[in-house]
Design an enzyme around this catalytic site. Structure first.
Site, mmCIF file in Angstrom:
data_model
loop_
_atom_site.group_PDB
_atom_site.id
_atom_site.type_symbol
_atom_site.label_atom_id
_atom_site.label_comp_id
_atom_site.label_asym_id
_atom_site.label_seq_id
_atom_site.Cartn_x
_atom_site.Cartn_y
_atom_site.Cartn_z
ATOM 1 N N ILE A 97 0.825 -1.208 0.000
ATOM 2 C CA ILE A 97 0.000 0.000 0.000
ATOM 3 C C ILE A 97 0.864 1.266 0.000
ATOM 4 O O ILE A 97 0.446 2.320 0.456
ATOM 5 C CB ILE A 97 -0.975 -0.002 1.188
ATOM 6 N N GLU B 116 2.969 1.376 12.186
ATOM 7 C CA GLU B 116 2.196 2.298 13.004
ATOM 8 C C GLU B 116 2.957 2.935 14.159
ATOM 9 O O GLU B 116 2.558 3.983 14.674
ATOM 10 C CB GLU B 116 0.954 1.567 13.542
#
Length: 711
Positions: free
Chosen positions: A471, A670
């Site tokens: 992504i 993250e």
């Protein structure tokens, strides 16, 4: 002629030849030259275009969809709505439980929020579809709505398994010599990837083919098969290139609508969401209201830790922003309590957004720790070191690895922390007050079962097939490096094919566990292939394939506290005459497992830190109480950090492999976001002597707080 067997070497050098070395992206040239095509731009013969119509009512029922005039407009092929759409299967579960009912498109006349899909106009061109969609008249029977979020409001409840507790919290607070009791808030925030959500669907010889922008093609294929009552093998989903995801690109309405229209019209149909539509249909981060109570001895040792977090969800589906979970791995205390509470409102359902829970939770906890350090007269890093746990504070499990102390030490050295005057409001350059701050980071490390296939080709190369998703993270390149080391060959002899649901089940790109999960499957398949090649004495003319499924291996993983950690440092300048806050520099040091590709990994860390800066100073979606919708649902009204707002940012890491992972990976997607906003807020306090407990730290809040002492 028999192709050569793989060249093998022994020892550590072979195992680290590719992994740990900087490699440019394999698809980089294709992307910068425009050769890489995304889901919204691949041509198909007889392609029709769908344009979505969203509800303007915040609550009620659809009285009528007046489609007759629209059907007579040029190029219009169909108008799908609750009165004529194909029926979908409703009673099913996916990997995350019950799906959001927003996927039950056009199945009833109820409207639960502004932006609920009410119709799809399909036409020969996207321009014709848009013109007709904007002309479509939908009438509603409206009902009173409620979109006002606040902590402790009526209807707030505690979801199942959302509370942890040990010890006598109130007694420990009463016995503490120093107490911090403060409330922190974060606003509604949106992930709006550069590439909008797009999907093309068509039927090919009885098989459904979908080209989609998603974070996991196998997951989307499974869900489409269930929704349309299809055999799983009759659905193929591909997603070659994705322009950002951040949790937004799981199964979303655009792909379901494309399948609906293709089924009705018997021709390929593409649906692309607009930027404004993405603000209500692809999830977002709920606003939070958090209360943190810390009780400590005079030396800063924690006796009580209490984190109560509130968030919102929709009236149709429960999603909890688990902000209070951040402290589960970070700090222990004699009494430790966390709870996540939620209230149902007439709003779209929030969803996964980069560092869900940990991003807003770290802002509250790491700000409160800074306040505690101030009250105790202790350096913020020393306070955190003093409260390092030996085992998981909530789980009681041993840590697989925990090298956060090295992050503090290395970060402090490189940032020049030792030269910091702890007194706030001392440093000044002209009209600018200067300050520095820091915060800790943590994010869980998880693994999910995945499958992979590795083929030894007759030309001496190897093909790896896995339903991974890149992504924008560089996953395709990292998996090539991992495959090369597993096969003990040069990366140039490996071709990695990804993002095709026909390759089998695999973890989505999410939860910072994509690469970790995929690498495990690739290693297993590569090991099996090498054994077969060794037994066979070479590669047979037709090639040979080995397959893996890590379900049993992941299930057998020993129970430990597994997390990535980090420390973030920031220097800010604050103009108290205008309220402007400028971040001058940031540094992040992370303990996030073995780093596969330093080049792309550094980009991931820095990207996360930029988002932390944006969260601290810019991002805030505002919902209009009267209409129930957003004020400025676009990238003009929703502010985020631009290039001019970004200072020099450094990101680096310390050695911290997971001993139980085949490659030592933890996950980095993250952790870069976590703690960044708190580090900046703490730096603003150090510059001005004023605490900002409500994000974003806007200029008006800086000016208003000057007299009040905190904001």
């Amino acid at each position: 002629m028999t192709a050569p067997t793989p060249t093998t070497t022994t020892g550590t050098a072979a195992a680290t030849r590719a992994v740990g070395t900087a490699h440019t992206r394999l698809e980089g040239r294709a992307k910068v030259t425009g050769a890489a095509r995304y889901a919204g731009e691949i041509p198909y013969a007889e392609l029709a275009h769908g344009w979505l119509v969203l509800s303007t009512a915040a609550r009620g029922r659809i009285r009528s969809v007046e489609d007759a005039p629209v059907l007579g407009m040029p190029g219009v092929l169909a108008v799908l709505h609750h009165g004529n759409a194909p029926r979908l299967h409703a009673n099913y579960t996916n990997a995350f439980g019950q799906p959001d009912p927003v996927l039950q498109l056009f199945q009833h006349d109820r409207v639960p929020f502004v932006g609920w899909p009410v119709a799809l106009v399909v036409a020969e061109t996207s321009e014709q579809a848009r013109e007709a969609a904007e002309a479509l008249l939908v009438r509603y029977d409206e009902e009173p709505h409620d979109v006002a979020f606040s902590a402790g409001r009526p209807g707030t409840y505690t979801p199942e398994d959302s509370e942890t507790a040990k010890g006598d919290l109130e007694s420990e607070l009463a016995a503490s010599e120093v107490v911090v009791d403060a409330e922190y808030t974060t606003p509604e925030e949106h992930h709006s990837p550069l590439e909008p959500h797009a999907a093309m669907a068509r039927w090919d010889n009885g098989r459904l083919e979908v080209v989609d922008s998603n974070q996991g093609s196998a997951f989307v294929a499974d869900e489409l098969a269930k929704l349309f009552s299809l055999d799983r093998d009759s659905v193929r989903v591909r997603s070659e290139h994705v322009g950002g995801g951040f949790g937004a690109k799981a199964t979303r309405p655009h792909s379901i609508l494309a399948v609906m229209a293709a089924t009705v019209l018997h021709r390929p149909v593409r649906v692309v969401l607009t930027r404004r539509q993405m603000f209500s249909l692809v999830g977002y981060r709920s606003p939070t209201a958090q209360r943190v109570r810390l009780g400590a001895d005079a030396d800063g040792r924690l006796r009580a830790f209490d984190h109560q977090a509130h968030s919102l969800t929709s009236t149709v589906h429960e999603f909890v922003e688990n902000s209070a979970n951040f402290g589960h791995a970070m700090y222990d205390a004699d009494a430790h309590h966390t709870v996540n509470r939620v209230v149902r409102l007439d709003v779209p359902t929030p969803s996964w957004m980069r560092a869900p829970g940990e991003a807003p939770g770290s802002f509250a906890v790491e700000s409160a720790l800074d306040e505690l350090a101030e009250k105790c007269g202790i350096d913020p890093i020393a306070l955190r070191v003093r409260n390092e746990p030996d085992v998981g504070p909530v789980s009681g499990l041993p840590f697989a690895s925990r090298n956060v102390l090295a992050c503090y030490q290395e970060g402090a050295r490189r940032f020049g922390w030792a030269d910091r005057d702890p007194r706030p409001g001392i440093r000044r350059e002209g009209r600018w007050l200067l300050g520095t701050g820091m915060a800790a980071s943590a994010f869980p490390t998880l693994s999910a079962p995945s499958t992979a296939a590795v083929t030894a080709e007759v030309d001496g190369t190897f093909t790896v097939r896995i339903t991974a998703s890149d992504i924008g993270t560089g996953a395709r390149t990292a998996l090539t490096q991992i495959s090369a080391d597993a096969l003990e060959v040069e990366p140039g002899r490996v071709r990695v094919r990804i993002a095709d649901s026909d390759f089998g089940q695999a973890m989505i790109a999410g939860g910072s566990m994509g690469t970790r999960s995929w690498a495990w499957a690739i290693n297993a398949a590569a090991g099996e292939l090498r054994e077969q090649l060794a037994l066979g004495g070479g590669i047979p003319p037709q090639g040979i394939t080995a397959r893996s499924n890590t379900f049993e291996a992941v299930r057998a993983l020993s129970k430990k506290e597994r997390n990535a950690f980090g420390a973030q440092f920031a220097e800010v300048a604050v103009d108290v005459t205008s309220g402007e806050v400028r971040v001058r520099r940031m540094l992040g040091i992370f303990a996030a497992g073995r780093i596969v590709n330093p080049l792309t990994a550094r980009g991931q860390f820095i990207g996360g830190m930029v988002w932390g800066l944006s969260m601290a100073l810019h991002e805030e979606a505002v919902r209009d109480q009267a209409s129930g919708g957003h004020v400025g649902a676009d990238l003009a009204g929703y502010h985020f950090a631009a290039h001019a707002d970004i200072p020099p940012i450094e990101a680096d890491w310390v050695d911290d492999p997971d001993p139980d992972d085949p490659v030592g990976i933890k996950g980095i997607g993250e952790i870069g976001v976590v703690g960044g906003a708190a580090a900046i807020a703490n730096a603003v306090w150090h510059a001005t002597g004023v605490r900002h407990r409500h994000l974003p730290i806007r200029p008006d809040r800086v000016l208003m707080a000057t007299a009040g002492g905190h904001a």
